[in-house]
Design a protein around this motif. Structure first.
Motif, PDB file in Angstrom:
ATOM      1  N   GLN A   1       0.861  -1.173  -0.003  1.00  0.00           N
ATOM      2  CA  GLN A   1       0.147  -0.162   0.062  1.00  0.00           C
ATOM      3  C   GLN A   1       0.851   1.333   0.059  1.00  0.00           C
TER       4      GLN A   1
ATOM      5  N   THR B   1       3.229   4.197  -1.332  1.00  0.00           N
ATOM      6  CA  THR B   1       2.874   5.025  -2.356  1.00  0.00           C
ATOM      7  C   THR B   1       4.070   6.060  -2.546  1.00  0.00           C
TER       8      THR B   1
ATOM      9  N   LEU C   1      -2.672  -5.168  -3.641  1.00  0.00           N
ATOM     10  CA  LEU C   1      -1.473  -4.952  -3.302  1.00  0.00           C
ATOM     11  C   LEU C   1      -0.617  -4.279  -4.582  1.00  0.00           C
ATOM     12  N   ASP C   2       0.012  -2.959  -4.330  1.00  0.00           N
ATOM     13  CA  ASP C   2       0.965  -2.577  -5.512  1.00  0.00           C
ATOM     14  C   ASP C   2       2.333  -3.241  -5.091  1.00  0.00           C
TER      15      ASP C   2
END
Lengths: 121, 457
Positions: free
Chosen positions: A53, A55, B57-58
């Motif tokens: 999550q 960024t 999820l990234d």
């Protein structure tokens, strides 16, 4: 999940934790400690969530460091415990069974399998 | 990709938690221990796979890369480490787990929007950092990168108090305001507290501290589970925290110590007592041939293996010597002190590796009354665990620790490298007793020579 449910679960887990190790002989103290050590490597799940999550690059970097550390705890913990226990088994007539494949198998999977699954995505 | 249904996710996590409980249960008995560990590993695998399919999820390639790096480093190290160095490896793995928990908590701070949540963050940060730094110091002590003796300096209790006070202060501020800068300060204070906590602990007590820090990491992981709202982390962390606490107490009891005494003994200044000076009193040293005669014409021999045996990798030679003596009709047992080696149960692992039959390994309570009937007690690379100072000298750091009563045997033979004191840093009076013979040298070399001489009898 609400606070009270979490608290309930936590308190029950404390008693289970007390109960499962209360009668262990000193012979197995080391493997038991090592096994418990491996289990808290499950913080990997938390590290993965945080990394997934992230960024900001900095956040991602720190989260990935946490993933590396947690994986080392988890995988290394299970592998080293297995190695200790392998020796315990050896004394019970090594002749009875053929030597099994390298002990580390179980632990090594840990790191690899999510990887394989991941590449399917 | 569609994500797993939340209910299914919860069920999979529940299954993983059950596997962890079964793992700990299995580790209670030698017969089921190995399977138990594999069950735990399976539970962990299940949980890790589940998380990839249950949360959006990234950065997945990065995460997989990090997992590959972590296991790529840890698995080979864990597979190849010499069994004598295993305690420090366990300490290391424990430390990095604590570090990971602290980092996760740090990153979650901005998302923690109520005071309770931030309290969990603060707890994880502090305890995780203590565990990380404390484990690093235990690693350094066990690896002998630094002195194994307690490190104490005059202002230590004051400094520790100041650090804890500052930690409580900044922790409270983080709970109230959520400042990231103060959270970083808290992390640093936690690291400092971890170092200060372990520095005063004497070498012989280090295993107990590893177990304690293991429980700490468990608690940090449980708290991080509260932060992330992840029940599995809560359950697994709490399990380890609770079982680790019991285990720590059991280990301390086996050494006749109290956990508080170990941690704070040095603060009170009573665990640094004991002389370090090597005295120049005469000892009776002899040759391998003499020792072989003593052993070869005995009826009952009890071998007391210690860490020196393990360091010299002499366990296989010791096992051979036992076989050679048994071939001459001599009854041979191994007397295992609960903390022989550097961790409770460590010596059992090492001797099992050398195929010494389980029946020959006698626990202390079982064998202590039998030294009276032994002709020779052969002490190989052990010192503190047979040191009568534990019974007689109230000022000694090992006072109160149960010992193997080798002094009851008709003859005592020490195989030692030198007269240097043991891990606890105190001298052993037994070496100057009239019934004691010393054979100086590396444990394995000495055993090999004695073995050769016994075979030549």
């Amino acid at each position: 999940m609400d606070g009270i449910s979490l608290l309930t679960i936590t308190v029950l887990a404390v008693f289970v934790g007390f109960e499962v190790v209360s009668k262990v002989s000193s012979t197995l103290h080391t493997p038991l400690m090592s096994g418990a050590n491996a289990i808290h490597g499950i913080i990997l799940v938390g590290a993965i969530i945080v990394a997934g999550q992230a960024t900001h690059p900095w956040v991602l970097a720190v989260a990935l460091l946490a993933v590396v550390l947690a994986t080392a705890n988890l995988v290394g913990g299970f592998v080293v415990t297995d190695r200790m226990l392998e020796m315990f088994r050896g004394r019970r007539g090594a002749a009875e069974r053929p030597p099994e494949k390298p002990s580390a198998q179980g632990g090594a999977h840990e790191g690899e399998s999510p990887e394989r699954k991941g590449s399917v995505r | 990709m569609t994500l797993l249904d939340p209910t299914l996710t919860s069920l999979l996590y529940l299954a993983a938690a059950v596997f962890f409980i079964l793992a700990l249960k299995g580790l209670n008995s030698p017969r089921t221990a190995r399977r138990g560990n594999l069950v735990g590993a399976f539970g962990a695998l299940l949980a890790v796979v589940t998380v990839f399919f249950s949360v959006r999820l990234d950065n997945v390639p990065w995460i997989l890369g990090a997992i590959a790096v972590g296991s790529g480093v840890a698995a080979p190290v864990a597979r190849r480490v010499r069994m004598t160095q295993m305690p420090q490896l366990v300490a290391l793995f424990n430390g990095v787990g604590g570090g990971a928990a602290a980092l996760v908590a740090l990153l979650e701070l901005p998302h923690a929007d109520d005071g309770w949540m931030r309290l969990a963050v603060v707890f994880t940060l502090l305890v995780g950092a203590v565990s990380f730094a404390g484990s690093a110091i235990t690693f350094a002590k066990l690896q002998e990168l630094m002195t194994t003796r307690p490190v104490v300096f005059p202002g230590l209790p004051v400094l520790m108090g100041a650090v804890l006070l500052a930690a409580v202060g900044s922790g409270a501020a983080v709970v109230l305001g959520g400042s990231l800068a103060l959270a970083l300060l808290l992390l640093v204070l936690g690291l400092l507290a971890g170092v200060l906590l372990v520095l005063p602990v004497g070498g012989a007590d280090v295993p107990i501290v590893i177990s304690l820090l293991n429980a700490f990491t468990g608690l940090a992981v449980a708290a991080s589970g509260l932060v992330l709202g992840n029940v599995l982390l809560v359950v697994a962390g709490t399990l380890v925290g609770a079982s680790g606490t019991i285990l720590t107490r059991a280990m301390a009891a086996a050494m006749g110590r109290s956990v508080a005494g170990i941690l704070f003994g040095a603060f009170r200044g009573n665990s640094t007592a004991g002389s370090t000076a090597v005295s120049d009193r005469p000892v009776r040293s002899s040759s391998a041939e003499d020792v072989a005669v003593l052993l070869g014409y005995a009826q009952r021999v009890i071998i007391v293996p210690g860490y020196g045996l393990a360091v010299a990798q002499g366990q296989h030679t010791a096992a051979e010597l036992a076989l050679a003596l048994e071939a001459r009709g001599i009854r041979v047992d191994f007397a295992i002190h609960p903390v022989a080696g550097r961790m409770p149960g460590h010596m059992n692992v090492l001797l099992a590796e050398a195929n010494v039959p389980y029946e020959s390994l006698k626990e202390m309570s079982e064998i202590n009354s039998e030294f009276r009937t032994a002709d020779v007690a052969l002490v190989v690379g052990a010192n503190d665990v047979v040191n009568p100072a534990a019974k007689t000298s109230a000022g000694s750091p090992i006072y109160g620790m149960p010992i193997l009563e080798v002094a009851d045997a008709r003859q005592v033979v020490f195989l030692k490298r030198s007269l240097r004191p043991g891990f606890a840093g105190i001298e052993n009076e037994l070496m100057y007793e009239p019934q004691t013979t010393l054979l100086f040298g590396d444990a394995k070399e000495s055993l090999t020579k004695v073995l050769g001489a016994v075979k030549a009898l």
